[in-house]
Motif scaffolding. Structure first.
Motif, PDB file in Angstrom:
ATOM      1  N   THR A 165       0.901  -0.963  -0.024  1.00 35.95           N
ATOM      2  CA  THR A 165      -0.029  -0.245  -0.035  1.00 35.95           C
ATOM      3  C   THR A 165       1.039   1.167  -0.125  1.00 35.95           C
ATOM      4  O   THR A 165       1.776   1.009   0.360  1.00 35.95           O
ATOM      5  CB  THR A 165      -0.812   0.058   0.976  1.00 35.95           C
ATOM      6  N   LEU A 166      -0.001   2.039   0.279  1.00 36.73           N
ATOM      7  CA  LEU A 166       1.384   3.935   0.515  1.00 36.73           C
ATOM      8  C   LEU A 166       1.982   3.829   1.340  1.00 36.73           C
ATOM      9  O   LEU A 166       2.906   4.334   1.448  1.00 36.73           O
ATOM     10  CB  LEU A 166       0.670   4.524  -0.730  1.00 36.73           C
ATOM     11  N   PRO A 167       0.751   3.742   2.921  1.00 31.52           N
ATOM     12  CA  PRO A 167       1.996   3.715   3.579  1.00 31.52           C
ATOM     13  C   PRO A 167       2.810   2.465   3.858  1.00 31.52           C
ATOM     14  O   PRO A 167       4.100   2.889   3.944  1.00 31.52           O
ATOM     15  CB  PRO A 167       0.504   3.549   4.848  1.00 31.52           C
ATOM     16  N   GLN A 168       2.890   1.966   2.934  1.00 32.55           N
ATOM     17  CA  GLN A 168       3.524   0.838   3.434  1.00 32.55           C
ATOM     18  C   GLN A 168       4.934   1.196   2.719  1.00 32.55           C
ATOM     19  O   GLN A 168       6.411   0.799   3.126  1.00 32.55           O
ATOM     20  CB  GLN A 168       3.561  -1.009   3.314  1.00 32.55           C
ATOM     21  N   PHE A 169       5.019   1.430   0.781  1.00 32.38           N
ATOM     22  CA  PHE A 169       5.791   2.099   0.545  1.00 32.38           C
ATOM     23  C   PHE A 169       6.670   3.360   1.510  1.00 32.38           C
ATOM     24  O   PHE A 169       7.523   3.567   1.126  1.00 32.38           O
ATOM     25  CB  PHE A 169       5.388   2.503  -0.830  1.00 32.38           C
ATOM     26  N   TYR A 170       5.660   4.281   1.208  1.00 35.51           N
ATOM     27  CA  TYR A 170       6.485   5.018   2.302  1.00 35.51           C
ATOM     28  C   TYR A 170       7.452   4.625   3.406  1.00 35.51           C
ATOM     29  O   TYR A 170       8.106   5.596   3.331  1.00 35.51           O
ATOM     30  CB  TYR A 170       6.202   6.247   2.491  1.00 35.51           C
ATOM     31  N   ASN A 171       6.651   3.953   3.969  1.00 33.38           N
ATOM     32  CA  ASN A 171       7.569   3.610   5.056  1.00 33.38           C
ATOM     33  C   ASN A 171       8.834   2.928   4.429  1.00 33.38           C
ATOM     34  O   ASN A 171      10.177   3.039   5.098  1.00 33.38           O
ATOM     35  CB  ASN A 171       6.519   2.340   6.190  1.00 33.38           C
ATOM     36  N   PHE A 172       8.927   1.249   3.453  1.00 39.27           N
ATOM     37  CA  PHE A 172      10.475   1.466   3.499  1.00 39.27           C
ATOM     38  C   PHE A 172      10.880   2.272   2.995  1.00 39.27           C
ATOM     39  O   PHE A 172      12.358   2.375   3.178  1.00 39.27           O
ATOM     40  CB  PHE A 172       9.505   0.335   2.152  1.00 39.27           C
ATOM     41  N   LEU A 173      10.654   3.443   2.182  1.00 39.70           N
ATOM     42  CA  LEU A 173      11.440   4.473   1.326  1.00 39.70           C
ATOM     43  C   LEU A 173      12.317   5.004   2.672  1.00 39.70           C
ATOM     44  O   LEU A 173      13.391   5.213   2.272  1.00 39.70           O
ATOM     45  CB  LEU A 173      10.825   5.483   0.624  1.00 39.70           C
ATOM     46  N   HIS A 174      11.325   5.683   3.493  1.00 36.54           N
ATOM     47  CA  HIS A 174      11.684   6.274   4.714  1.00 36.54           C
ATOM     48  C   HIS A 174      13.211   5.050   5.296  1.00 36.54           C
ATOM     49  O   HIS A 174      13.930   5.347   5.664  1.00 36.54           O
ATOM     50  CB  HIS A 174      10.835   6.365   5.402  1.00 36.54           C
ATOM     51  N   GLU A 175      13.225   3.917   5.868  1.00 35.46           N
ATOM     52  CA  GLU A 175      13.371   3.096   6.477  1.00 35.46           C
ATOM     53  C   GLU A 175      15.357   3.189   5.483  1.00 35.46           C
ATOM     54  O   GLU A 175      16.099   3.242   6.270  1.00 35.46           O
ATOM     55  CB  GLU A 175      13.032   1.905   6.519  1.00 35.46           C
ATOM     56  N   MET A 176      14.968   3.185   4.117  1.00 36.31           N
ATOM     57  CA  MET A 176      15.658   3.145   3.236  1.00 36.31           C
ATOM     58  C   MET A 176      17.391   4.675   3.429  1.00 36.31           C
ATOM     59  O   MET A 176      17.776   4.130   3.722  1.00 36.31           O
ATOM     60  CB  MET A 176      15.401   2.861   1.289  1.00 36.31           C
ATOM     61  N   GLU A 177      16.189   4.993   3.487  1.00 37.76           N
ATOM     62  CA  GLU A 177      17.634   6.321   3.673  1.00 37.76           C
ATOM     63  C   GLU A 177      17.719   7.050   5.017  1.00 37.76           C
ATOM     64  O   GLU A 177      18.445   7.090   5.140  1.00 37.76           O
ATOM     65  CB  GLU A 177      15.994   7.848   3.284  1.00 37.76           C
ATOM     66  N   ARG A 178      17.287   5.952   5.556  1.00 38.05           N
ATOM     67  CA  ARG A 178      17.873   6.328   7.109  1.00 38.05           C
ATOM     68  C   ARG A 178      18.837   5.246   7.025  1.00 38.05           C
ATOM     69  O   ARG A 178      20.351   5.472   7.599  1.00 38.05           O
ATOM     70  CB  ARG A 178      16.496   5.701   8.222  1.00 38.05           C
ATOM     71  N   ALA A 179      18.251   3.986   6.398  1.00 41.31           N
ATOM     72  CA  ALA A 179      19.782   3.287   6.621  1.00 41.31           C
ATOM     73  C   ALA A 179      21.258   3.469   5.744  1.00 41.31           C
ATOM     74  O   ALA A 179      22.335   3.677   6.247  1.00 41.31           O
ATOM     75  CB  ALA A 179      19.266   1.794   5.373  1.00 41.31           C
ATOM     76  N   LYS A 180      20.880   4.488   5.055  1.00 38.09           N
ATOM     77  CA  LYS A 180      21.522   5.192   3.312  1.00 38.09           C
ATOM     78  C   LYS A 180      22.547   6.235   4.655  1.00 38.09           C
ATOM     79  O   LYS A 180      23.774   6.313   4.880  1.00 38.09           O
ATOM     80  CB  LYS A 180      20.906   5.525   2.742  1.00 38.09           C
ATOM     81  N   ALA A 181      21.878   7.081   4.934  1.00 36.83           N
ATOM     82  CA  ALA A 181      22.225   8.409   6.160  1.00 36.83           C
ATOM     83  C   ALA A 181      23.464   7.351   7.437  1.00 36.83           C
ATOM     84  O   ALA A 181      24.447   7.605   7.445  1.00 36.83           O
ATOM     85  CB  ALA A 181      21.137   8.993   6.943  1.00 36.83           C
ATOM     86  N   SER A 182      23.074   6.334   8.577  1.00 32.12           N
ATOM     87  CA  SER A 182      23.644   5.750   8.884  1.00 32.12           C
ATOM     88  C   SER A 182      25.028   5.332   8.710  1.00 32.12           C
ATOM     89  O   SER A 182      26.105   5.730   8.570  1.00 32.12           O
ATOM     90  CB  SER A 182      22.584   4.785   9.201  1.00 32.12           C
ATOM     91  N   MET A 183      25.056   4.385   6.579  1.00 29.76           N
ATOM     92  CA  MET A 183      25.897   3.943   6.297  1.00 29.76           C
ATOM     93  C   MET A 183      26.803   5.671   5.688  1.00 29.76           C
ATOM     94  O   MET A 183      28.051   5.248   5.909  1.00 29.76           O
ATOM     95  CB  MET A 183      25.859   3.797   4.660  1.00 29.76           C
ATOM     96  N   GLU A 184      26.238   6.919   5.684  1.00 26.66           N
ATOM     97  CA  GLU A 184      26.806   7.939   5.340  1.00 26.66           C
ATOM     98  C   GLU A 184      28.295   8.033   6.812  1.00 26.66           C
ATOM     99  O   GLU A 184      29.318   8.429   6.022  1.00 26.66           O
ATOM    100  CB  GLU A 184      26.181   8.823   4.834  1.00 26.66           C
ATOM    101  N   CYS A 185      27.643   8.335   7.570  1.00 28.68           N
ATOM    102  CA  CYS A 185      28.553   7.774   8.576  1.00 28.68           C
ATOM    103  C   CYS A 185      29.770   7.466   8.917  1.00 28.68           C
ATOM    104  O   CYS A 185      30.707   7.759   9.153  1.00 28.68           O
ATOM    105  CB  CYS A 185      27.523   8.001  10.465  1.00 28.68           C
ATOM    106  N   PHE A 186      30.137   6.065   7.729  1.00 33.00           N
ATOM    107  CA  PHE A 186      30.746   5.505   8.006  1.00 33.00           C
ATOM    108  C   PHE A 186      31.999   5.228   7.028  1.00 33.00           C
ATOM    109  O   PHE A 186      32.974   4.979   6.754  1.00 33.00           O
ATOM    110  CB  PHE A 186      30.522   3.649   8.759  1.00 33.00           C
ATOM    111  N   SER A 187      31.615   5.861   5.878  1.00 30.64           N
ATOM    112  CA  SER A 187      32.385   6.145   4.677  1.00 30.64           C
ATOM    113  C   SER A 187      33.271   7.108   3.939  1.00 30.64           C
ATOM    114  O   SER A 187      32.830   7.729   4.996  1.00 30.64           O
ATOM    115  CB  SER A 187      30.995   5.360   2.743  1.00 30.64           C
TER     116      SER A 187
END
Lengths: 190, 90
Positions: free
Chosen positions: B68-90
């Motif tokens: 559903t759209l809310p599930q997609f936005y949640n997925f997108l949000h978590e992906m962005e958070r994971a990427k932000a977390s990775m950027e701290c270490f690269s």
């Protein structure tokens, strides 16, 4: 007193039918409903009542009737001659039931029309490899592990674990941006 | 809960190998509006179907899901958070 009891039994019957047909509750059976709600009623009469209520609920749910449509439908049903119609009390019970359960029934029917698993949940973590037995940790950057919880209505969840390095995650985010653009185009058009 | 622990343990074991297993190779998507179903005559629901092509060892596996759209936005949000977390270490 008898009227209140009859109304309560009918509400119970409608809720029981909804539990079984729309909310995937396998504990509710026709026999259980008869025993709990209409113990004195002859078997054949209960069956007829059960089928009639089930049919009416189906018509109402399929059309996802709003208030005006429901009133018109129920009025027509009360005017039917012979055994096919409903009484005023039954119409009132159906009206009360639909007012409170419409959204939930609709959600349940929509969920049943999704035949692929849906994303029930997800969790992730980011790891930094500091050493490996092969000694090549120097070139490895952070890795994201993501666990997706997938499941269809009424079934247990399945877990899928995915790994992403930075390049992967950027690719996925790029695709998701494309999806987002498509969504925005449709949503703004409607 | 047991299944979550088992999967997490498998992931830790998997990381010890030289190849990344369960790597996402490709993501295909299909998106539209459901206008009717056999159970409800009139619907106006947005659907999003994703097909993830995942490398498992030497072969690939397709994972299908409908969001559903809310599930997609949640997925997108978590992906962005994971990427932000990775950027701290690269």
């Amino acid at each position: 007193m008898a009227d209140v009891d009859a109304a309560k039994s009918l509400s119970g019957l409608l809720n029981g039918i909804a539990q079984k047909v729309y909310y995937n509750n396998s504990d509710i059976t026709e026999e259980l409903l008869k025993t709990e709600l209409y113990p004195e009623l002859p078997q054949e009469e209960f069956r007829a009542l059960h089928e009639k209520m089930k049919g009416l609920l189906k018509s109402i749910a399929t059309a996802d009737m709003d208030h005006a449509q429901l009133e018109a439908f129920l009025t027509a049903q009360t005017k039917k001659q012979g055994g096919g119609g409903v009484s005023a009390e039954q119409a009132a019970a159906l009206s009360r039931f639909w007012k409170s359960q419409r959204i939930r029934v609709r959600e349940s029917l929509l969920a049943q029309s999704r035949w692929e698993p849906s994303l029930r949940g997800l969790s992730w973590r980011v790891d930094l490899q500091t050493a490996t037995s092969r000694g090549d940790a120097a070139h490895s950057g952070p890795v994201a592990l993501m666990e997706l919880e997938l499941g269809k209505v009424g079934q247990d969840s399945e877990f899928v674990c995915l790994e992403f390095d930075e390049a992967n995650i950027n690719q996925v985010l790029k695709k998701m941006a494309e999806i987002q653009e498509s969504i925005d185009r449709i949503v703004h058009r409607t | 809960m047991n299944t979550i622990n088992n999967t997490a343990a498998l992931c830790r074991l998997a990381l010890g190998q030289t190849l990344m297993v369960n790597q996402l190779l490709d993501m295909e998507w299909k998106f539209g509006v459901t206008v009717g179903t056999s159970e409800i005559q009139k619907v106006g629901n947005i659907f999003l179907q994703l097909k993830l092509v995942v490398r498992k060892g030497n072969s690939t596996e397709n994972v299908y899901m409908e969001l559903t759209l809310p599930q997609f936005y949640n997925f997108l949000h978590e992906m962005e958070r994971a990427k932000a977390s990775m950027e701290c270490f690269s």
